[in-house]
Design a protein around this motif. Structure first.
Motif, mmCIF file in Angstrom:
data_model
loop_
_atom_site.group_PDB
_atom_site.id
_atom_site.type_symbol
_atom_site.label_atom_id
_atom_site.label_comp_id
_atom_site.label_asym_id
_atom_site.label_seq_id
_atom_site.Cartn_x
_atom_site.Cartn_y
_atom_site.Cartn_z
ATOM 1 N N PHE A 146 0.843 -1.196 0.000
ATOM 2 C CA PHE A 146 0.000 0.000 0.000
ATOM 3 C C PHE A 146 0.877 1.244 0.000
ATOM 4 N N THR A 147 0.272 2.345 -0.343
ATOM 5 C CA THR A 147 0.919 3.651 -0.221
ATOM 6 C C THR A 147 0.061 4.485 0.722
ATOM 7 N N MET A 148 0.633 5.538 1.217
ATOM 8 C CA MET A 148 -0.104 6.387 2.152
ATOM 9 C C MET A 148 0.516 7.772 2.166
ATOM 10 N N PRO A 149 -0.296 8.779 2.458
ATOM 11 C CA PRO A 149 0.268 10.134 2.554
ATOM 12 C C PRO A 149 1.011 10.320 3.876
ATOM 13 N N PHE A 150 1.855 11.350 3.912
ATOM 14 C CA PHE A 150 2.565 11.675 5.142
ATOM 15 C C PHE A 150 1.578 11.938 6.277
ATOM 16 N N TYR A 151 1.966 11.489 7.461
ATOM 17 C CA TYR A 151 1.296 11.755 8.737
ATOM 18 C C TYR A 151 -0.056 11.067 8.899
ATOM 19 N N GLN A 152 -0.411 10.193 7.989
ATOM 20 C CA GLN A 152 -1.648 9.431 8.148
ATOM 21 C C GLN A 152 -1.308 8.085 8.763
ATOM 22 N N LEU A 153 -2.078 7.650 9.746
ATOM 23 C CA LEU A 153 -1.854 6.348 10.352
ATOM 24 C C LEU A 153 -2.513 5.280 9.491
ATOM 25 N N GLN A 154 -1.844 4.157 9.364
ATOM 26 C CA GLN A 154 -2.359 3.049 8.553
ATOM 27 C C GLN A 154 -2.125 1.743 9.296
ATOM 28 N N GLN A 155 -3.174 0.969 9.469
ATOM 29 C CA GLN A 155 -3.058 -0.333 10.103
ATOM 30 C C GLN A 155 -2.876 -1.387 9.010
ATOM 31 N N PHE A 156 -1.923 -2.284 9.212
ATOM 32 C CA PHE A 156 -1.703 -3.396 8.295
ATOM 33 C C PHE A 156 -1.328 -4.601 9.140
ATOM 34 N N GLY A 157 -2.206 -5.585 9.190
ATOM 35 C CA GLY A 157 -1.989 -6.720 10.079
ATOM 36 C C GLY A 157 -1.991 -6.237 11.515
ATOM 37 N N SER A 158 -0.985 -6.619 12.265
ATOM 38 C CA SER A 158 -0.910 -6.205 13.671
ATOM 39 C C SER A 158 0.000 -4.986 13.866
ATOM 40 N N THR A 159 0.368 -4.321 12.766
ATOM 41 C CA THR A 159 1.288 -3.190 12.830
ATOM 42 C C THR A 159 0.618 -1.907 12.376
ATOM 43 N N GLN A 160 0.865 -0.833 13.120
ATOM 44 C CA GLN A 160 0.372 0.492 12.746
ATOM 45 C C GLN A 160 1.519 1.290 12.143
ATOM 46 N N PHE A 161 1.269 1.908 11.001
ATOM 47 C CA PHE A 161 2.307 2.614 10.252
ATOM 48 C C PHE A 161 2.076 4.119 10.261
ATOM 49 N N LEU A 162 3.195 4.838 10.201
ATOM 50 C CA LEU A 162 3.190 6.286 10.045
ATOM 51 C C LEU A 162 4.323 6.635 9.092
ATOM 52 N N LEU A 163 4.012 7.367 8.049
ATOM 53 C CA LEU A 163 4.998 7.786 7.059
ATOM 54 C C LEU A 163 5.238 9.285 7.225
ATOM 55 N N ALA A 164 6.508 9.689 7.251
ATOM 56 C CA ALA A 164 6.870 11.097 7.430
ATOM 57 C C ALA A 164 8.029 11.433 6.501
ATOM 58 N N PRO A 165 8.207 12.718 6.187
ATOM 59 C CA PRO A 165 9.355 13.107 5.356
ATOM 60 C C PRO A 165 10.660 12.983 6.149
ATOM 61 N N SER A 166 11.749 13.330 5.528
ATOM 62 C CA SER A 166 13.074 13.215 6.133
ATOM 63 C C SER A 166 13.161 13.966 7.459
ATOM 64 N N LEU A 167 13.949 13.429 8.360
ATOM 65 C CA LEU A 167 14.199 14.113 9.633
ATOM 66 C C LEU A 167 14.918 15.440 9.423
ATOM 67 N N ALA A 168 15.586 15.597 8.291
ATOM 68 C CA ALA A 168 16.263 16.862 7.995
ATOM 69 C C ALA A 168 15.265 18.013 7.946
ATOM 70 N N LEU A 169 14.018 17.722 7.567
ATOM 71 C CA LEU A 169 12.986 18.764 7.505
ATOM 72 C C LEU A 169 12.436 19.134 8.880
ATOM 73 N N MET A 170 12.848 18.404 9.911
ATOM 74 C CA MET A 170 12.360 18.659 11.274
ATOM 75 C C MET A 170 13.340 19.502 12.085
ATOM 76 N N LEU A 171 14.456 19.871 11.478
ATOM 77 C CA LEU A 171 15.475 20.616 12.216
ATOM 78 C C LEU A 171 15.416 22.089 11.858
ATOM 79 N N GLY A 172 15.587 22.920 12.849
ATOM 80 C CA GLY A 172 15.561 24.362 12.629
ATOM 81 C C GLY A 172 14.376 24.996 13.327
ATOM 82 N N ASN A 173 14.150 26.265 13.005
ATOM 83 C CA ASN A 173 13.110 27.006 13.701
ATOM 84 C C ASN A 173 12.225 27.816 12.762
ATOM 85 N N THR A 174 12.226 27.497 11.484
ATOM 86 C CA THR A 174 11.409 28.241 10.527
ATOM 87 C C THR A 174 9.947 27.831 10.674
#
Length: 194
Positions: A146-174
């Motif tokens: 399956f595919t999924m958009p960023f920040y949407q939770l997705q259940q598959f079997g017994s696992t819950q998934f979360l897809l996010a962009p690179s951690l590099a985009l989480m650094l800084g203060n902009t």
């Protein structure tokens, strides 16, 4: 001799790091069952004869392919071509966000996809993830159906998934960084029922 440090016992993982390339595991030593003695390989010359009571086995030290202890079966998959696990600033950010979720590095397994291109079936078998967070790794790269958009939770079997962009985009203060952090935080709150 006066030892100002006393008897300090180091955890196994520290000892493995100290002697990563120079360990010899010696099994079958006369003594309590299930004991192993670890010795540095340079301490015994190659031509030394070993008594029948002691059998020398040269086992490779297993390479730890993830960071953390996976105690709560939370896999965090990152994509960092510059590091073994991940960059220090990314680790600091993840540690902070895990702390906000009342988790720590002992609860998770952080895997660098750039160095370990495993499939989801491998993760299931080896780490049994209940939660799986992918930073800058598409679901197709680990052969999820399956595919999924960023920040949407997705259940598959017994696992819950979360897809996010690179951690590099989480650094800084902009403003853009603050927006990414808040979107991630809202998703993590849902994922961990905070």
């Amino acid at each position: 001799m006066n030892n100002k440090f006393g008897n300090i016992e180091l955890p196994d993982f520290v000892l493995v790091d100290f002697f990563r390339d120079n360990l010899v595991i010696v099994n079958d030593i006369v003594g309590p069952p299930n004991t192993q003695v670890v010795a540095a390989s340079q301490s015994m010359p190659a031509d030394t004869t070993i008594s029948p009571a002691i059998k020398k086995t040269s086992l490779p030290v297993p390479k730890k392919w993830f960071l953390g202890d996976n105690q709560k079966h939370i896999v965090i998959l990152v994509n960092d071509i510059e590091s073994v696990y991940l960059r220090d600033e990314w680790l600091q950010f993840l540690s902070n966000i895990l702390g906000a979720c009342k988790l720590n590095l002992g609860d998770v397994a952080i895997v660098n996809h750039a160095n370990n291109s495993m499939l989801f079936a491998d993760f299931q078998q080896q780490l049994a993830p209940k939660h799986f967070i992918l930073f800058d790794v598409a679901t197709q790269q680990i052969q999820l159906p399956f595919t999924m958009p960023f920040y949407q939770l997705q259940q598959f079997g017994s696992t819950q998934f979360l897809l996010a962009p690179s951690l590099a985009l989480m650094l800084g203060n902009t403003d853009a960084v603050k927006m990414e952090k808040s979107r991630l935080w809202l998703s993590l709150k849902k994922m961990f029922n905070i």
